[in-house]
Design an enzyme around this catalytic site. Structure first.
Site, PDB file in Angstrom:
ATOM      1  CE  LYS A   1      -2.703  -2.493  -0.688  1.00  0.00           C
ATOM      2  NZ  LYS A   1      -3.161  -2.490  -2.080  1.00  0.00           N
ATOM      3  CB  SER A   2       4.149   2.249  -0.015  1.00  0.00           C
ATOM      4  OG  SER A   2       4.739   1.065  -0.445  1.00  0.00           O
ATOM      5  N   GLY A   3       2.075   2.391  -3.011  1.00  0.00           N
ATOM      6  CA  GLY A   3       2.092   2.900  -4.383  1.00  0.00           C
ATOM      7  C   GLY A   3       2.694   1.933  -5.395  1.00  0.00           C
ATOM      8  CB  THR A   4       2.915  -1.784  -5.369  1.00  0.00           C
ATOM      9  OG1 THR A   4       2.926  -1.725  -3.949  1.00  0.00           O
ATOM     10  CG2 THR A   4       3.854  -2.832  -5.875  1.00  0.00           C
ATOM     11  CB  THR A   5      -0.895  -0.088  -8.421  1.00  0.00           C
ATOM     12  OG1 THR A   5      -1.235  -0.977  -7.356  1.00  0.00           O
ATOM     13  CG2 THR A   5      -1.712  -0.412  -9.635  1.00  0.00           C
TER      14      THR A   5
ATOM     15  CG  HIS B   1       4.667  -6.548  -0.945  1.00  0.00           C
ATOM     16  ND1 HIS B   1       4.722  -5.279  -1.459  1.00  0.00           N
ATOM     17  CD2 HIS B   1       3.417  -6.991  -1.227  1.00  0.00           C
ATOM     18  CE1 HIS B   1       3.554  -4.984  -2.035  1.00  0.00           C
ATOM     19  NE2 HIS B   1       2.757  -6.008  -1.908  1.00  0.00           N
TER      20      HIS B   1
ATOM     21  CB  SER C   1      -3.339   3.091   1.801  1.00  0.00           C
ATOM     22  OG  SER C   1      -3.549   2.477   0.564  1.00  0.00           O
TER      23      SER C   1
ATOM     24  NE  ARG D   1      -7.945   4.597   0.407  1.00  0.00           N
ATOM     25  CZ  ARG D   1      -8.058   5.725   1.111  1.00  0.00           C
ATOM     26  NH1 ARG D   1      -9.236   6.168   1.468  1.00  0.00           N
ATOM     27  NH2 ARG D   1      -6.977   6.408   1.466  1.00  0.00           N
TER      28      ARG D   1
HETATM   29  P1  A3P Z   1      -4.833   5.065  -1.175  1.00  0.00           P
HETATM   30  O1  A3P Z   1      -5.508   3.932  -0.490  1.00  0.00           O
HETATM   31  O2  A3P Z   1      -4.259   6.057  -0.210  1.00  0.00           O
HETATM   32  O3  A3P Z   1      -5.706   5.732  -2.184  1.00  0.00           O
HETATM   33  P2  A3P Z   1      -0.312  -0.395  -3.676  1.00  0.00           P
HETATM   34  O4  A3P Z   1      -0.321  -0.172  -5.147  1.00  0.00           O
HETATM   35  O5  A3P Z   1       1.055  -0.504  -3.088  1.00  0.00           O
HETATM   36  O6  A3P Z   1      -1.235  -1.483  -3.284  1.00  0.00           O
HETATM   37  O7  A3P Z   1      -0.845   0.964  -3.035  1.00  0.00           O
HETATM   38  C1  A3P Z   1      -2.178   1.365  -3.229  1.00  0.00           C
HETATM   39  C2  A3P Z   1      -2.233   2.849  -2.971  1.00  0.00           C
HETATM   40  O8  A3P Z   1      -1.691   3.547  -4.101  1.00  0.00           O
HETATM   41  C3  A3P Z   1      -3.670   3.342  -2.838  1.00  0.00           C
HETATM   42  O9  A3P Z   1      -3.597   4.484  -1.987  1.00  0.00           O
HETATM   43  C4  A3P Z   1      -3.990   3.689  -4.269  1.00  0.00           C
HETATM   44  O10 A3P Z   1      -5.103   4.541  -4.417  1.00  0.00           O
HETATM   45  C5  A3P Z   1      -2.692   4.367  -4.680  1.00  0.00           C
HETATM   46  N1  A3P Z   1      -2.502   4.409  -6.125  1.00  0.00           N
HETATM   47  C6  A3P Z   1      -2.818   3.478  -7.040  1.00  0.00           C
HETATM   48  N2  A3P Z   1      -2.498   3.884  -8.272  1.00  0.00           N
HETATM   49  C7  A3P Z   1      -1.968   5.137  -8.152  1.00  0.00           C
HETATM   50  C8  A3P Z   1      -1.447   6.088  -9.083  1.00  0.00           C
HETATM   51  N3  A3P Z   1      -1.428   5.857 -10.385  1.00  0.00           N
HETATM   52  N4  A3P Z   1      -0.980   7.251  -8.585  1.00  0.00           N
HETATM   53  C9  A3P Z   1      -0.996   7.505  -7.258  1.00  0.00           C
HETATM   54  N5  A3P Z   1      -1.482   6.650  -6.329  1.00  0.00           N
HETATM   55  C10 A3P Z   1      -1.949   5.463  -6.774  1.00  0.00           C
END
Ligand code: A3P
Length: 319
Positions: free
Chosen positions: A67-71, A130, A160, A285
């Protein structure tokens, strides 16, 4: 009994039974394996990844705490390294979800404890994990493959994570309170935790070996995406040329990979699953900095602030 430990080997079963365990946020067990907490269903994947993965020199390994922006990082790196091959119109990101194109190692390729044949994947191969630094397979450390680590402030990281786990929690289980999960997060008991050990492992390596490990912050990426993308492209050996800069290529990739851009792509709303269980749409999200202020009380914020200060003291990592 944990019905999620789908382990065949008696030896492995014995090892797992000997590990300390605690109920995780999903109501299932977390196991303390080599100093980090692993959800039961991922344990065999972690072990198989450690034992079998052979990194190549040209490999790119993305690492994050969940949940630190992996995607986002996946989309950016995929777009940067493939920008000469695909245009925005024909990039596979339009037809496959981003987690399929840049797969997780222990959560996807090795999840079932098997040793998959990865030889068909074209170079440069980009993978994600991770798993904390000390527990990465030896070949990742000994080859010249590069590691990109994306870190997020633990306040937003926690919020998150809480939303994600509540959203994906089995419907037959009671919801967990924010306070309960917060306590677990602050004591380090959550998947791949403690978060401070995770951050510090990669932070320290990035200081020792800056050509091997690039340490990025989610908040910096939000604030100055162009600058961070240039750092990323330089580090990966795919620097943007002057011409590309003039043509606005960096801005175009940045926009394509933005939260709204990625969230609205059809494959990211397709109902596809990540790690065979999480709906791909649940990885999008809000994508903002500072949302924690809407959830944490001042005393909770104060507690986490103290944990962060105490655990990161002297490291040079300021969050
Ligand atoms: P939030 O829940 O704060 O919105 P991960 O990808 O590590 O699972 O992290 C998910 C977090 O990254 C979520 O944060 C998600 O909304 C955010 N996220 C996903 N895609 C993003 C993007 N393209 N730019 C910025 N944040 C993104």
């Amino acid at each position: 009994e944990d019905d999620e430990l789908n382990v065949q080997s008696q030896e492995l079963k014995k090892l797992l039974k000997s590990l300390p365990r605690e109920r995780g946020w999903h109501g299932r067990y977390l196991y303390l394996y080599r100093d980090f907490w692993v959800p039961g269903y991922v344990l065999t994947g972690v072990i198989s990844f450690q034992q079998n993965f052979q990194a190549k020199d040209t490999e790119i390994i993305l690492v994050t705490f969940p949940k630190s922006g992996t995607t986002w990082l996946k989309a950016l790196v995929y777009s940067i390294v493939n920008r000469k091959i695909f245009s925005f119109d024909n990039t596979p990101l339009n037809t496959s979800n981003v987690h399929e194109l840049v797969p997780f190692l222990e959560l996807n390729l090795y999840l079932n404890g098997l040793n998959p044949d990865l030889s068909g994947i074209p170079s440069p191969r980009v993978f994600t994990t991770h798993v904390p630094y000390p527990s990465l397979p030896e070949s990742i450390k000994s080859t010249t493959c590069r590691i990109v680590y994306l870190c997020r402030n633990p306040f937003d990281n926690f919020i998150s994570l809480w939303h994600f786990l509540m959203r994906t929690r089995p419907k037959d289980l009671e919801p967990l309170s924010l306070e309960y999960c917060f306590d677990k997060f602050c004591t380090g008991t959550c998947g791949y935790g403690p978060f401070w050990d995770h951050f510090l492992g990669f932070w320290n390596e990035s200081l020792k070996n800056p050509n091997k490990v690039l340490f990025l912050m989610y908040e910096d990426m939000k604030m100055d995406n162009k600058l961070q993308m240039k750092r990323l492209a330089d580090f990966l050996g795919y620097p943007f040329s002057e011409n590309e800069e003039k043509e606005g290529v960096i801005e175009k990739i940045s926009k394509f990979c933005s939260f709204e851009g990625m969230r609205d792509l059809q494959p990211n709303n397709s109902g596809d699953k990540v790690a065979e269980r999480f709906d791909v749409a649940s990885y999008f999200r809000k994508g903002e900095v500072g949302d924690w202020m809407n959830y944490l009380t001042p005393s909770m914020a104060d507690r986490l602030k103290k944990v962060v200060e105490e655990k990161l003291r002297g490291s040079g990592l300021n969050l």
